[in-house]
Design a protein around this motif. Structure first.
Motif, PDB file in Angstrom:
ATOM      1  N   ARG A 229       0.837  -1.215   0.000  1.00 35.90           N
ATOM      2  CA  ARG A 229       0.000   0.000   0.000  1.00 35.90           C
ATOM      3  C   ARG A 229       0.865   1.255   0.000  1.00 35.90           C
ATOM      4  N   ILE A 230       1.943   1.233   0.771  1.00 34.42           N
ATOM      5  CA  ILE A 230       2.855   2.374   0.826  1.00 34.42           C
ATOM      6  C   ILE A 230       3.412   2.660  -0.578  1.00 34.42           C
ATOM      7  N   VAL A 231       3.805   1.599  -1.272  1.00 33.83           N
ATOM      8  CA  VAL A 231       4.380   1.742  -2.613  1.00 33.83           C
ATOM      9  C   VAL A 231       3.354   2.301  -3.591  1.00 33.83           C
ATOM     10  N   GLN A 232       2.161   1.747  -3.586  1.00 33.87           N
ATOM     11  CA  GLN A 232       1.136   2.177  -4.537  1.00 33.87           C
ATOM     12  C   GLN A 232       0.694   3.618  -4.294  1.00 33.87           C
ATOM     13  N   GLU A 233       0.570   4.000  -3.037  1.00 31.88           N
ATOM     14  CA  GLU A 233       0.189   5.376  -2.724  1.00 31.88           C
ATOM     15  C   GLU A 233       1.294   6.352  -3.110  1.00 31.88           C
ATOM     16  N   ALA A 234       2.550   5.956  -2.905  1.00 28.49           N
ATOM     17  CA  ALA A 234       3.679   6.821  -3.256  1.00 28.49           C
ATOM     18  C   ALA A 234       3.751   7.016  -4.767  1.00 28.49           C
ATOM     19  N   ALA A 235       3.474   5.948  -5.519  1.00 32.01           N
ATOM     20  CA  ALA A 235       3.511   6.039  -6.976  1.00 32.01           C
ATOM     21  C   ALA A 235       2.414   6.973  -7.492  1.00 32.01           C
ATOM     22  N   LYS A 236       1.223   6.822  -6.979  1.00 32.94           N
ATOM     23  CA  LYS A 236       0.110   7.674  -7.413  1.00 32.94           C
ATOM     24  C   LYS A 236       0.358   9.132  -7.046  1.00 32.94           C
ATOM     25  N   ARG A 237       1.016   9.342  -5.921  1.00 33.73           N
ATOM     26  CA  ARG A 237       1.279  10.693  -5.441  1.00 33.73           C
ATOM     27  C   ARG A 237       2.106  11.503  -6.444  1.00 33.73           C
ATOM     28  N   VAL A 238       2.981  10.837  -7.171  1.00 34.34           N
ATOM     29  CA  VAL A 238       3.847  11.543  -8.129  1.00 34.34           C
ATOM     30  C   VAL A 238       3.411  11.292  -9.576  1.00 34.34           C
ATOM     31  N   GLY A 239       2.195  10.769  -9.745  1.00 36.67           N
ATOM     32  CA  GLY A 239       1.630  10.629 -11.084  1.00 36.67           C
ATOM     33  C   GLY A 239       2.048   9.399 -11.859  1.00 36.67           C
ATOM     34  N   ILE A 240       2.547   8.380 -11.172  1.00 34.28           N
ATOM     35  CA  ILE A 240       2.897   7.121 -11.843  1.00 34.28           C
ATOM     36  C   ILE A 240       1.687   6.204 -11.751  1.00 34.28           C
ATOM     37  N   GLU A 241       1.045   5.954 -12.884  1.00 33.41           N
ATOM     38  CA  GLU A 241      -0.218   5.232 -12.905  1.00 33.41           C
ATOM     39  C   GLU A 241      -0.061   3.721 -12.968  1.00 33.41           C
ATOM     40  N   ASP A 242       1.143   3.231 -13.276  1.00 30.06           N
ATOM     41  CA  ASP A 242       1.349   1.787 -13.363  1.00 30.06           C
ATOM     42  C   ASP A 242       1.088   1.125 -12.008  1.00 30.06           C
ATOM     43  N   ASN A 243       0.755  -0.155 -12.060  1.00 29.31           N
ATOM     44  CA  ASN A 243       0.501  -0.909 -10.833  1.00 29.31           C
ATOM     45  C   ASN A 243       1.832  -1.313 -10.192  1.00 29.31           C
TER      46      ASN A 243
END
Length: 297
Positions: A229-243
């Motif tokens: 969850r930490i990884v996915q939220e961090a990715a979305k935070r900077v606009g990285i849409e990949d899973n």
């Protein structure tokens, strides 16, 4: 535990359950959970002891598996591994797993490696100290998520250079030593509510570095699902849409270090790859590179 999982436990006979437990005892926790579920679903679906399953039944079950090629291949390889282990143990006489062939899976490694600036943005965008240190160390040291959550203070050994060496236990209980920089060590030691780096003779050095919310004094590690969850939220935070998953950080560590001139033998040792061929995959994963870039025609 789900009702389906509980039902599977009741239907599998004790001897088969013991076989599965010994088969899985030295595998990573995430692998244990997946392989155990696959094995129990298999035995429950066929409704008979492992030793009584006929070759045709095994093949029909494998052919009935649904999902994409990667999912089916994962399940088939789990069954092949179980049958191979049972044969070596003498639990069965013939390795029926040799009858199975996992579907070929398209290489997707190139799609799972973020550019270096993307990875740096992802880590920098995390403001929570514990989460930032978790993300940074996964990338910095190329650790698996299971290795991150099981890391204890006693596994961190200071070096004369000001950094430290991590004593890591990876797949199959294989031990390796991974160096980290002085700034990475400094960030770990500065984690709020954490004990300072202690010597082996000091009480408390057996505490987990990354602790769960309910942890008291470092006795409970961060859960692997929480890391996801930490990884996915961090990715979305900077606009990285990949899973993005935690394992992408390990891919990035290998690819970026090789791009920056690290010897392939060093990368192999640091990541704990048994085969050099595994590490060499990262030399060929750039989707936008090829020999044409080095030709004048």
């Amino acid at each position: 535990m789900t009702s389906q999982a509980a039902r599977s436990l009741l239907l599998v006979n004790p001897n088969d359950a013991n076989l599965i437990n010994t088969w899985l005892h030295d595998k990573a926790q995430t692998t244990q959970r997946a392989y155990r579920r696959f094995a129990y679903e298999y035995l429950t679906a066929l409704g008979k002891p492992f030793q009584m399953i006929a070759p045709l039944e095994l093949k029909q079950y494998a052919m009935s598996l649904e999902g994409d090629a990667g999912t089916v291949a994962y399940r088939v390889n789990a069954l092949k591994s179980l049958y191979s282990y049972a044969t070596k143990l003498g639990y069965i006489q013939v390795n029926l797993g040799e009858l199975l062939e996992a579907p070929k899976v398209r290489q997707k490694l190139a799609e799972r490696i973020l550019e270096e600036d993307e990875m740096l943005r992802l880590v920098a965008g995390e403001t929570n100290p514990r989460n930032h240190a978790t993300l940074r160390l996964m990338y910095h040291a190329g650790l698996r998520v299971s290795e991150i959550v099981s890391l204890k203070w006693e596994n961190i050994h200071k070096t004369k250079s000001g950094g430290a060496t991590l004593d890591v236990w990876g797949k199959g209980e294989e031990q390796r030593y991974v160096p980290i920089s002085p700034s990475m060590l400094e960030e770990l030691e500065a984690l709020p509510g954490r004990l300072p780096l202690l010597t082996r003779s000091t009480v408390g050095n057996d505490r987990y570095v990354f602790q769960g919310r309910k942890s008291k004094g470092g006795s409970i590690p961060l859960d692997t699902r929480h890391v996801h969850r930490i990884v996915q939220e961090a990715a979305k935070r900077v606009g990285i849409e990949d899973n993005v998953s935690p394992h992408w950080f390990r891919h990035a560590n290998a690819s970026h270090s090789l791009d920056n001139g690290a010897p392939i033998s060093v990368v192999q040792q640091s990541l704990g790859h048994k085969s050099l061929a595994t590490t060499m995959k990262y030399l060929h994963v750039k989707a936008d590179t090829g020999t044409s870039q080095y030709l004048k025609a």
